[in-house]
Design an enzyme around this catalytic site. Structure first.
Site, PDB file in Angstrom:
ATOM      1  N   ASP B 321       0.933  -1.492   0.105  1.00  0.00           N
ATOM      2  CA  ASP B 321       0.298  -0.346  -0.108  1.00  0.00           C
ATOM      3  C   ASP B 321       1.254   1.418  -0.074  1.00  0.00           C
ATOM      4  O   ASP B 321       2.162   1.046   0.599  1.00  0.00           O
ATOM      5  CB  ASP B 321      -0.369   0.209   1.310  1.00  0.00           C
ATOM      6  N   PHE B 385     -12.769  21.452   7.553  1.00  0.00           N
ATOM      7  CA  PHE B 385     -13.038  21.014   6.336  1.00  0.00           C
ATOM      8  C   PHE B 385     -14.804  20.265   6.996  1.00  0.00           C
ATOM      9  O   PHE B 385     -14.907  19.346   7.335  1.00  0.00           O
ATOM     10  CB  PHE B 385     -12.186  20.369   6.064  1.00  0.00           C
ATOM     11  N   THR B 389     -18.033  19.928   1.778  1.00  0.00           N
ATOM     12  CA  THR B 389     -17.322  22.043   0.707  1.00  0.00           C
ATOM     13  C   THR B 389     -16.127  21.221   0.161  1.00  0.00           C
ATOM     14  O   THR B 389     -15.241  22.459  -0.141  1.00  0.00           O
ATOM     15  CB  THR B 389     -17.482  23.113   2.007  1.00  0.00           C
ATOM     16  N   ARG B 390     -15.468  20.850   1.399  1.00  0.00           N
ATOM     17  CA  ARG B 390     -13.986  20.416   0.947  1.00  0.00           C
ATOM     18  C   ARG B 390     -13.834  21.278   0.406  1.00  0.00           C
ATOM     19  O   ARG B 390     -12.617  21.872  -0.489  1.00  0.00           O
ATOM     20  CB  ARG B 390     -14.204  19.364  -1.036  1.00  0.00           C
TER      21      ARG B 390
END
Lengths: 560, 695, 52
Positions: B321, B385, B389-390
């Site tokens: 990963d 955050f 809305t990002r």
């Protein structure tokens, strides 16, 4: 010419001849053992045998076919030897005694060709030609077939679009017939003509009476020597038509025929190794196997030549050379080369009495056989024997690269190593137990000529030769007794067929396993390092097994 | 997957894990054997003399049978040499058993501390109607639901089905920092015996008594459940074969020697036999296997079977990963690029303001990059955050700042009447193509139209030294494949920087599974690590599947190893330990076989010199008497086991390199070394043993 | 008479060898099928790890 220079020169000539021909024959062998086409003559043979040459046989049915074919051949040969007095072309010889007939039948079917009898005074033409010569061809073809099946088993799955084998290793009947028709017959015919042209005898008459210069009459035995001579060498059989084998001028008249015969002994075993590389689609793998065989043979030849030329020991020192029992026409070096080739392969033809080799020299011929006939071994059997040792080497050394062992991408797990274990165990057990039996019964030592360590060597040589399917005799041992005939027959039979079954089983297993990709982490089995390891493992494993027995024979003799 | 990644939705509850295991692992195994260790192992070693147990190692069984035979022979016909040989044959067997006992003993300490967790506690089981009842923890069955509150121990393995809690798992993992466990998702698994520090959770029990994770761990570290691995079995076959050959050699030698007039006593032949059979590797084989598992335990990895450890040595492909293994797992601000007409300071100030409320590592990294802090304006409201809305930022009277995903911030600018200069798009795509994450900064002052100030370039930071490790892997013939959810461009950039061989971008768990299958079809062995429930199929399919301890129960069940530190980098260590295990086996086998040559030179002349004086030439070690030579060989054979126990337990030295290099080095060390060492050893022993009176 | 003995030895030996074939076949047989046989429900297109 200096003897050493001559010795080196003949080895160089031999190497050059082999280097030119082995790759060609190897490619041809690889082709015929993978081709799907049949010749017209072969199709006739398949129809007569009522077999389907295109069936891809499971190893089990392949093995049973080998066993069945050999059993029939054995019984036929036995019958022929027991009834030759009633059959045509018997030359008036008596039938073989039952123990002798059995020994001979086993011997020729097992590609050993141990001879307890003197061919020229015991075996008639029919037995020689319809019995023994036929087996010279087919028993060799069986060995080649099994080796080819093993190579194909390893090759399965290695090529593009190759289907996995599911235990299938090819077709025994096709392999057998092709080995005879496409390999042995053509080479035999050509070589026999060359031999005849060089003075080897070829006649159906058993003897000729000639007038000697002194005015008397002498009976000279004669035979169809050239035709049998070729296949005797080519098929690494070794059974001579004359008792003294290739030391007989009718069999081996000139230095040229001597070299040709050595060449014929070595050509197929080496070419099989080359063919192996091509069948598994990695030429370097075949090269490594071939190189290992060559190193062992060269080492043996060098030591043997040294032993014979230096002639250590009291008698040779006094006589100024170890000429006793040697072929005087060719000299000690040629005898040494022939001896190394014949014991390194499982041929057993001789052009000198090994009994008369110097003590270390005799020990080396013994050791060459004890290697298990892998330097380069019998036709076919040399290849599969060496591959078994390669698997042992991979197992011992492969772990040291930090992976579980594999050979040509096929994992060597518990089942595989168990089969290899049986192969490795059979011959030493037969040799050592055979030797123990021979020395422990009064009937064993009765047959020997010499007492002490040399007598021991004679017996050890006989059991080693039989169990390893070599067939050469040390000489000195009168083996035509029921005891020896039976003991050696048993050794030859199991020494041939147990390994053969195990090899086929392993071939079937490999055919069913998926090959793994090769990477930087895989133990490379084509490099000089591996050749060195394989040579080392072979020498150590064989040495550890036989050194105590050798110590009591040749080693004690050499040091006295 | 979106083209432009936004900030990760929630900050990670775990700390960065780069040097995690260094802090708390057990100190590496010491090579030397301490007297205490031997004392502790001795009773076990004697118990193992039971032939029924020795059947497992046929080589040692043959030694024991030989020892019994020489004992009988020595009683019938006592001699100093007879008793010496007998004593040392028995010692050979005991030394072999000792190796195994010592190896097992090392797991005992760990097992003891785990057992402490198993003290019976009382559990609060929920009835169907939601009321509680008190039951003993041992009475809990699979499917039961229990309530655990702060200060209580979790009564058994299970998954949290309700609530969130911080849990102290130090007893299992050795990690002192508490971890967060919550219902749903990939952090829901809890281990029995661990301590809840805060909050209240409801746990659904997933194991019956005696089969819990801790139970299995105890069995594993104690080696009581040890099953022999495929390669160990195969090696045993080969060792047994050699043993049979030598039994035949020595058995027939009796008759051959008799014929030659060099009669040998059975005592001498048994001594020869024991010297020849591969006792060294036979005695140490199982210890090597146990020690391999133990080495994993010391690095906080639990292998569920020895088979997995062996498979690790064979791994051809590592699926890693990206996050946590190859990169530090969080993007860091690398550069702030102002748009035309805005000063760098202006852009920086806005970026700092927008990040004041941002507690994510990304947000903090902006502050670190700018290198100065500032107080926010008075009456400011922080805009946190959120995934919808990002973006995050700050609203105060007269000034609003935002930073976030390009699409979100540009939309915000347009909503507030501003224009987005075309160069913003250019910069944003340049950053994205280079594998970074662009964050657009914008402000809205008073009634002016909102405007873009600049772009923050966030970069995934590749771990130090990881590239070198991948180079090592490549040298070992192992291919590394990076798995990432990033898009192909980002993945390619990181793959290049980290030096992995391949990568799989926008990977879903199904993709992972399919990739593993594909590699396996090509005959390759695959190792991977994972933690989520959706990783479970891939973990099960992989030849070596390392589940993170923080992961779900499903993942842990599916894998064949569990990493208690939950450090994905460990996968590389696991492969190295697997290889080291196999190399140790091979090296000691080679050593054992190579030893035989010297033993022949000691024993054969000794056996036959009476009948054949000329064989004295072979006595190249110049051993004093035949009796002393034979006893010296037997003693050497026994002592070499003791000498090699530490090596068997520690494993041979291993540096990642190609197969050819490894082979050359090990052949030289253990093959050639094994050839020479016994010549010296036997000679030295002979100097001492020849002094024994009556020999 | 002796002929019968030798023929019997031969037959018994070959029967033994055939039995060896049978035993090996039964004990070792085909290797356990660890193959990942392609199944129908697997996607036709597989994710391809991209080489740099």
């Amino acid at each position: 010419m200096n003897a050493v220079v001559a010795a080196v020169l003949q080895i160089v000539v031999l190497i050059a001849a082999l280097a030119l021909t082995v790759p060609l024959l190897g490619r041809y062998l690889a082709h015929i053992y993978t081709s799907e086409k049949h010749l017209r003559a072969e199709k006739v043979a398949y129809r007569v045998l009522r077999v389907d040459p295109d069936a891809d046989q499971h190893w089990r049915s392949y093995a049973l076919a080998v066993l069945g074919f050999s059993l029939v051949g054995l019984l036929f040969l036995y019958l022929l030897a027991r009834t030759q007095q009633w059959l045509p072309l018997s030359l008036g010889f008596d039938p073989f005694p039952s123990d002798g007939a059995w020994n001979t039948a086993v011997s020729f079917v097992a590609n050993t060709n141990w001879q307890w009898y003197s061919g020229e005074v015991a075996a008639g033409n029919l037995l020689q030609m319809a019995g023994l010569t036929v087996q010279n061809f087919v028993s060799a073809a069986v060995g080649m077939a099994v080796a080819a099946a093993f190579a194909r088993g390893l090759a399965r799955g290695r090529g593009q679009g190759d289907r996995q084998g599911r235990g299938r290793v090819g077709n025994f009947w096709a392999d057998l017939v092709r080995g005879v028709v496409r390999v042995q017959l053509p080479i035999s015919v050509v070589s026999a003509l060359v031999l005849i042209a060089s003075g080897t005898m070829q006649t159906l008459r058993s003897h000729q009476t000639i007038s000697t210069l002194g005015g008397g009459e002498q009976t000279v035995t004669s035979a169809a020597a050239a035709s049998q001579e070729v296949i005797k060498e080519l098929g690494t059989n070794g059974g001579g038509i004359f008792n003294v084998n290739s030391a007989h001028p009718w069999e081996n008249p000139t230095p040229f025929t001597n070299m040709l015969e050595i060449f014929l002994i070595l050509i197929i075993p080496f070419a099989m190794a080359w063919a192996f590389g091509l069948i598994v689609r990695d030429r370097r793998q075949g090269g490594a196997i071939l190189a290992t065989m060559a190193v062992l043979l060269l080492g043996g030849t060098a030591l043997l030549t040294w032993a014979e030329l230096a002639g250590p020991g009291t008698a040779p020192q006094l006589a100024g050379g170890a000429m006793e029992g040697k072929e005087t026409r060719f000299g000690e070096a040629a005898s040494a080369l022939f001896a190394a080739a014949t014991t390194g392969t499982s041929t057993g033809a001789v052009n000198a009495m090994h009994d008369s080799l110097t003590a270390p020299g005799g020990g080396i011929t013994l050791f060459m056989m004890m290697l298990g006939e892998v330097a380069p071994g019998g036709v076919g059997s040399g290849l599969y024997g060496m591959l078994m040792l390669a698997i042992v080497t991979v197992f011992l050394c492969g772990l040291m690269v930090g992976r579980t062992p594999e050979y040509l991408g096929k994992k060597i797990g518990r089942h595989e190593i168990s089969l290899v274990a049986v192969y490795i165990l059979v011959t030493p057990i037969l040799v050592l137990v055979g030797a123990a039996v021979a020395v422990s019964f009064p009937a064993g030592p009765e047959g020997i000529l010499n007492s002490g360590a040399h007598g021991f060597s004679e017996m050890l040589y006989a059991v080693t030769s039989a169990a390893n399917n070599n067939g050469s005799a040390f000489g000195g041992l009168t083996s035509g007794t029921p005891f020896w005939n039976t003991l050696l027959g048993v050794l030859m039979l199991f020494g041939r067929f147990v390994p053969l079954v195990v090899v086929l089983a392993l071939a079937g297993r490999f055919a069913s396993t998926r090959p793994l990709p090769v990477g930087a982490g895989t133990l490379p089995t084509h490099r000089p390092l591996f050749v060195a390891l394989l040579t080392g493992v072979t020498l150590v494993v064989v040495g550890l097994t036989y050194v105590p027995a050798l110590a009591l024979g040749p080693i004690v003799e050499s040091l006295s | 997957m979106t083209q432009f990644n936004v900030l990760p939705p929630a900050s990670d509850t775990e700390e960065p894990q780069e040097h995690h295991h260094d802090r708390h692992t057990v100190p590496p195994a010491k090579g030397a054997l301490s007297a205490a260790q031997i004392r502790a192992a001795l009773p076990g070693a004697l118990r193992k003399l039971d032939p029924r147990l020795l059947v497992q190692t046929p080589v040692m069984l043959v030694v024991e049978i030989g020892a019994v035979a020489t004992t009988v022979l020595s009683i019938l016909d006592p001699s100093v040499m007879g008793w010496l040989v007998t004593a040392w044959l028995w010692l050979t067997v005991v030394f072999g058993n000792l190796a195994e006992s010592v190896a097992e003993g090392r797991g005992k300490a760990q097992a003891a501390s785990l057992r402490a967790l198993q003290t019976e506690t009382s559990a609060r089981r929920l009835r169907g109607d939601g009321t509680e009842e008190a039951v003993a923890s041992t009475a809990l069955r699979k499917g039961d639901r229990v309530v655990v509150e702060a200060g209580e121990r979790i009564p058994g393995d299970g998954d949290i089905i309700e609530g969130v809690a911080s849990v102290d798992e130090s007893a299992v993992t050795g990690e002192s920092a508490p971890v967060i466990r919550e219902s749903g998702g990939d952090r829901s698994a809890v281990t029995g015996g661990t301590l809840v520090l805060s909050d209240r959770i409801v746990v659904q029990i997933t194991s019956d008594p005696g089969q819990s994770f801790v139970d299995r761990m105890i069995a594993l570290v104690e080696g009581s459940e040890r099953q022999r691995t495929p390669n160990e079995i195969a090696l045993n076959v080969l060792l047994s074969t050699l043993t049979v050959i030598f039994v035949v050699v020595c058995g027939t030698l009796y008759f051959l020697a008799d014929y030659s007039g060099a009669h040998q006593s059975w005592l001498v032949l048994i001594a020869l036999l024991v010297c020849l059979i591969p006792t060294t590797i036979g005695a140490l084989l199982s210890a090597i296997g146990i020690a391999g598992m133990d080495r994993l335990v010391r690095r906080n990895v639990l292998a569920m079977s020895g088979r997995a450890v062996e498979a690790a040595g064979d791994v051809d492909v590592l699926l890693l990963d990206k996050t946590g293994t190859i990169t530090y797992g969080n993007r860091q601000a690398h550069e702030i690029i102002p748009v035309t007409g805005v000063t760098l300071t202006g852009a920086e100030n806005a970026a700092v303001l927008a990040s004041l409320s941002d507690q994510t590592p990304e947000g903090r990294s902006i502050l670190t990059l700018v290198g100065r802090s500032m107080g926010g304006p008075a009456e400011a409201t922080m805009v946190e955050f959120s995934a919808t809305t990002r973006m995050s930022g700050l609203d105060s009277p007269g000034l609003s700042v935002r930073k976030g995903a390009a699409s979100a911030v540009t939309a915000w600018v347009r909503e507030n009447g501003g224009q987005v200069p075309p160069e913003t798009g250019v910069v944003v795509s340049e950053i994205a193509e280079s594998g970074g994450t662009p964050l657009v900064i914008a402000e809205h002052r008073n009634s002016d139209p909102a405007r873009v100030l600049g772009v923050v370039h966030l970069k995934d930071v590749v771990k130090d030294g990881i590239r070198e490790r991948f180079d090592e892997m490549r040298a070992m013939g192992i291919r590394t494949v990076m798995i990432t959810g990033d898009n192909a461009a980002t993945a390619a950039a990181i793959a290049k920087e980290a030096g992995v061989d391949d990568f799989l971008a926008e990977a879903t768990p199904e993709d992972k599974l399919a990739l593993i299958r594909k590699e396996q079809r090509g005959g390759r062995m695959v190792a991977m690590c994972g933690d989520g429930t959706n990783d479970a199929p891939a973990l099960a399919q992989a030849d070596v599947g390392v589940a993170m301890n923080t992961g779900t129960t499903a993942a842990k069940e599916a894998g064949n190893m569990v990493d208690l530190d939950s450090d994905p980098t460990k996968l590389i260590d696991v492969v190295e330990i697997g290889k080291q295990l196999l190399i140790t086996r091979g090296a000691l086998t080679t050593f054992s076989v190579a030893n035989d040559i010297a033993k022949y030179f000691a024993i054969l002349p000794a056996m036959f010199v009476v009948a054949f004086p000329q064989l004295e030439v072979l006595n190249i070690m110049r051993l004093s008497t035949p009796e002393s030579a034979i006893v010296s060989a037997v003693v050497f054979n026994a002592l070499v086991i003791i000498v090699l126990i530490p090596l068997a337990l520690r494993g041979v030295r291993y540096r990642p390199s190609s197969a050819v290099e490894l082979l050359r080095r090990n052949i030289l060390l253990y093959g050639v070394g094994g050839l020479i060492a016994p010549f010296l050893g036997i000679k030295l022993l002979d100097l001492v043993i020849s002094l024994i009176p009556g020999l | 008479m002796l002929d019968l003995v030798y023929i019997l030895i031969t037959l018994v030996s070959f029967a033994g060898l055939a039995a060896l074939v049978g035993v090996i076949d039964r004990r070792l047989g085909e290797p356990a099928d660890t193959d990942v046989a392609p199944t129908q429900n697997e996607p036709e297109t597989e994710p391809q790890a991209v080489s740099r």
